[in-house]
Design an enzyme around this catalytic site. Structure first.
Site, PDB file in Angstrom:
ATOM      1  N   ARG A   1      -7.828   9.718   7.364  1.00 57.96           N
ATOM      2  CA  ARG A   1      -6.441   9.659   6.650  1.00 57.96           C
ATOM      3  C   ARG A   1      -5.382  10.580   6.736  1.00 57.96           C
ATOM      4  O   ARG A   1      -6.286  11.903   6.847  1.00 57.96           O
ATOM      5  CB  ARG A   1      -6.395   9.024   5.316  1.00 57.96           C
ATOM      6  CG  ARG A   1      -7.351   7.706   4.999  1.00 57.96           C
ATOM      7  CD  ARG A   1      -6.152   6.690   5.300  1.00 57.96           C
ATOM      8  NE  ARG A   1      -6.705   5.408   5.396  1.00 57.96           N
ATOM      9  CZ  ARG A   1      -6.280   4.580   6.023  1.00 57.96           C
ATOM     10  NH1 ARG A   1      -5.201   4.757   7.019  1.00 57.96           N
ATOM     11  NH2 ARG A   1      -6.862   3.274   6.051  1.00 57.96           N
TER      12      ARG A   1
ATOM     13  N   LYS B   1      -6.367  -1.777  -7.448  1.00 53.98           N
ATOM     14  CA  LYS B   1      -4.877  -2.275  -6.682  1.00 53.98           C
ATOM     15  C   LYS B   1      -5.015  -3.767  -6.821  1.00 53.98           C
ATOM     16  O   LYS B   1      -4.371  -4.475  -5.928  1.00 53.98           O
ATOM     17  CB  LYS B   1      -5.178  -1.656  -5.108  1.00 53.98           C
ATOM     18  CG  LYS B   1      -5.188  -0.103  -5.201  1.00 53.98           C
ATOM     19  CD  LYS B   1      -5.489   0.275  -3.962  1.00 53.98           C
ATOM     20  CE  LYS B   1      -5.495   1.809  -3.909  1.00 53.98           C
ATOM     21  NZ  LYS B   1      -6.041   2.246  -2.462  1.00 53.98           N
TER      22      LYS B   1
ATOM     23  N   ARG C   1     -21.306  13.130  -6.867  1.00 54.59           N
ATOM     24  CA  ARG C   1     -20.876  12.682  -5.392  1.00 54.59           C
ATOM     25  C   ARG C   1     -20.911  13.998  -4.593  1.00 54.59           C
ATOM     26  O   ARG C   1     -20.443  15.183  -5.169  1.00 54.59           O
ATOM     27  CB  ARG C   1     -19.525  12.170  -5.187  1.00 54.59           C
ATOM     28  CG  ARG C   1     -19.413  10.845  -6.114  1.00 54.59           C
ATOM     29  CD  ARG C   1     -19.872   9.817  -4.835  1.00 54.59           C
ATOM     30  NE  ARG C   1     -20.145   8.533  -5.586  1.00 54.59           N
ATOM     31  CZ  ARG C   1     -19.975   7.432  -4.777  1.00 54.59           C
ATOM     32  NH1 ARG C   1     -19.871   7.580  -3.168  1.00 54.59           N
ATOM     33  NH2 ARG C   1     -20.340   6.224  -5.120  1.00 54.59           N
TER      34      ARG C   1
ATOM     35  N   PRO D   1       1.319  -0.070  -1.410  1.00 56.31           N
ATOM     36  CA  PRO D   1       1.038  -0.285  -2.632  1.00 56.31           C
ATOM     37  C   PRO D   1      -0.401   0.607  -2.964  1.00 56.31           C
ATOM     38  O   PRO D   1      -1.442   0.437  -2.712  1.00 56.31           O
ATOM     39  CB  PRO D   1       0.376  -1.758  -2.667  1.00 56.31           C
ATOM     40  CG  PRO D   1       1.331  -2.220  -1.477  1.00 56.31           C
ATOM     41  CD  PRO D   1       1.386  -0.978  -0.316  1.00 56.31           C
ATOM     42  N   GLU D   2      -0.001   1.165  -4.010  1.00 58.80           N
ATOM     43  CA  GLU D   2      -1.263   1.911  -4.866  1.00 58.80           C
ATOM     44  C   GLU D   2      -1.078   1.488  -6.354  1.00 58.80           C
ATOM     45  O   GLU D   2      -0.384   0.738  -6.548  1.00 58.80           O
ATOM     46  CB  GLU D   2      -0.983   3.651  -4.734  1.00 58.80           C
ATOM     47  CG  GLU D   2      -1.194   4.142  -3.268  1.00 58.80           C
ATOM     48  CD  GLU D   2      -1.122   5.654  -3.008  1.00 58.80           C
ATOM     49  OE1 GLU D   2      -1.944   6.126  -3.608  1.00 58.80           O
ATOM     50  OE2 GLU D   2      -0.190   6.061  -2.149  1.00 58.80           O
TER      51      GLU D   2
ATOM     52  N   ARG E   1       2.272  -6.827   7.190  1.00 57.11           N
ATOM     53  CA  ARG E   1       1.003  -7.071   7.894  1.00 57.11           C
ATOM     54  C   ARG E   1      -0.475  -7.744   7.682  1.00 57.11           C
ATOM     55  O   ARG E   1      -1.365  -8.022   8.645  1.00 57.11           O
ATOM     56  CB  ARG E   1       0.385  -5.465   8.043  1.00 57.11           C
ATOM     57  CG  ARG E   1       1.199  -4.512   8.910  1.00 57.11           C
ATOM     58  CD  ARG E   1       0.983  -3.047   8.635  1.00 57.11           C
ATOM     59  NE  ARG E   1      -0.277  -2.673   9.082  1.00 57.11           N
ATOM     60  CZ  ARG E   1      -0.820  -1.548   9.101  1.00 57.11           C
ATOM     61  NH1 ARG E   1      -0.148  -0.497   8.482  1.00 57.11           N
ATOM     62  NH2 ARG E   1      -2.051  -0.993   9.169  1.00 57.11           N
TER      63      ARG E   1
END
Length: 262
Positions: A249, A59, A151, A2-3, A111
């Site tokens: 990741r 999300k 950023r 899920p995104e 999970r």
DNA sequence: TTAGATGTTATTAA
DNA sequence: TTTAATAACATCTA
């Protein structure tokens, strides 16, 4: 899985399955997915009510009832399926909502990394969504560009930081960077005006088609279609794809289309 | 047997 | 202050 596009799909599933229909029964088969709420309180709060409005932020999925709001997060393996109350429960069906006469909405999750919350009022909803940046699908270009330029971290990490932008996950970030021809380790704040514009445009394009598909589709013409094949080549130029871990990741990019200019 | 998997978060370190 | 890396969470698969 899920995104943002997947969660948007779950929002539609919830809507078509249960919106406006009375929740007759809440069956918690594994309380391990409940957060800050007991099985008993969840049942008492929701049985007899109906979801009136389904919203999504990043999300997160929110089911408003006029009273408390059910909030769902799917972690890496969660999903929402609509079926019939008589359908045999699967091993990972954690919570079953029997709605109307013949439908059952199921929160299924292998999970259990996230789960379900029950927010009492708007302040509680805000508390749970606190720290979430603007939704990736709804953010205005100016806000997107401002968030990036302030950023200093790697653009890949910034894109997947939910406090900067809510909704993008690992696959989407790689896909969008590939389309915008930006190397994932470029510093977000170092991007040129043109880079940022391209990134925003490609983010919108990618999200639009992924939302239509209901997931980040593993299409041949997309980078996503090749990330599991270690010898894969870029669907655009044929170069062998590079892979590395960024912020722990797995990250995939094309060395020719996305040159490292940093 | 071990590493890795699309999620977040706490902790520690730089 | 900001950023980055790592472990933890629970479970399955290659």
């Amino acid at each position: 899985m899920p995104e943002l596009p997947d969660v948007e799909g779950f929002r539609k599933t919830f809507e078509s399955c249960a919106k406006g229909r009375t929740i007759r029964r809440v069956d918690v088969r594994d309380a391990g997915v409940l957060h800050e709420v007991s099985t008993r309180r969840l049942r008492e709060a929701l049985e007899g009510r109906r979801a009136t409005k389904l919203e999504r932020h990043g999300k997160w999925l929110l089911a408003r009832t006029g009273g408390p709001t059910l909030m769902l997060h799917f972690g890496m393996t969660g999903q929402l399926v609509c079926g019939h109350p008589d359908d045999a429960a699967e091993a990972h069906d954690r919570v079953l909502f029997t709605v109307g006469d013949d439908r059952q909405l199921r929160y299924r999750d292998q999970r259990k990394l996230q789960g379900l919350w029950l927010a009492d009022g708007d302040s509680d909803v805000s508390r749970l969504l606190d720290g979430q940046g603007p939704d990736a699908m709804a953010v205005a270009r100016r806000d997107f560009e401002a968030a990036l330029s302030s950023r200093r971290g790697k653009v890949k990490s910034v894109l997947t930081d939910q406090s900067v932008l809510a909704g993008l996950g690992n696959l989407l970030a790689d896909e969008i960077l590939w389309r915008a021809r930006l190397h994932p380790t470029r510093r977000a704040g170092d991007l040129t005006e043109d880079d940022r514009r391209r990134l925003y445009t490609q983010m919108r394009r990618t999200l639009r088609s992924a939302v239509t598909a209901g997931c980040v589709p593993p299409r041949d013409s997309w980078l996503t279609g090749h990330r599991d094949d270690s010898a894969a080549t870029c669907p655009r130029c044929g170069s062998t794809l590079h892979r590395f871990r960024i912020a722990s990741r797995s990250t995939v990019w094309c060395p020719r289309c996305q040159p490292d200019e940093s």
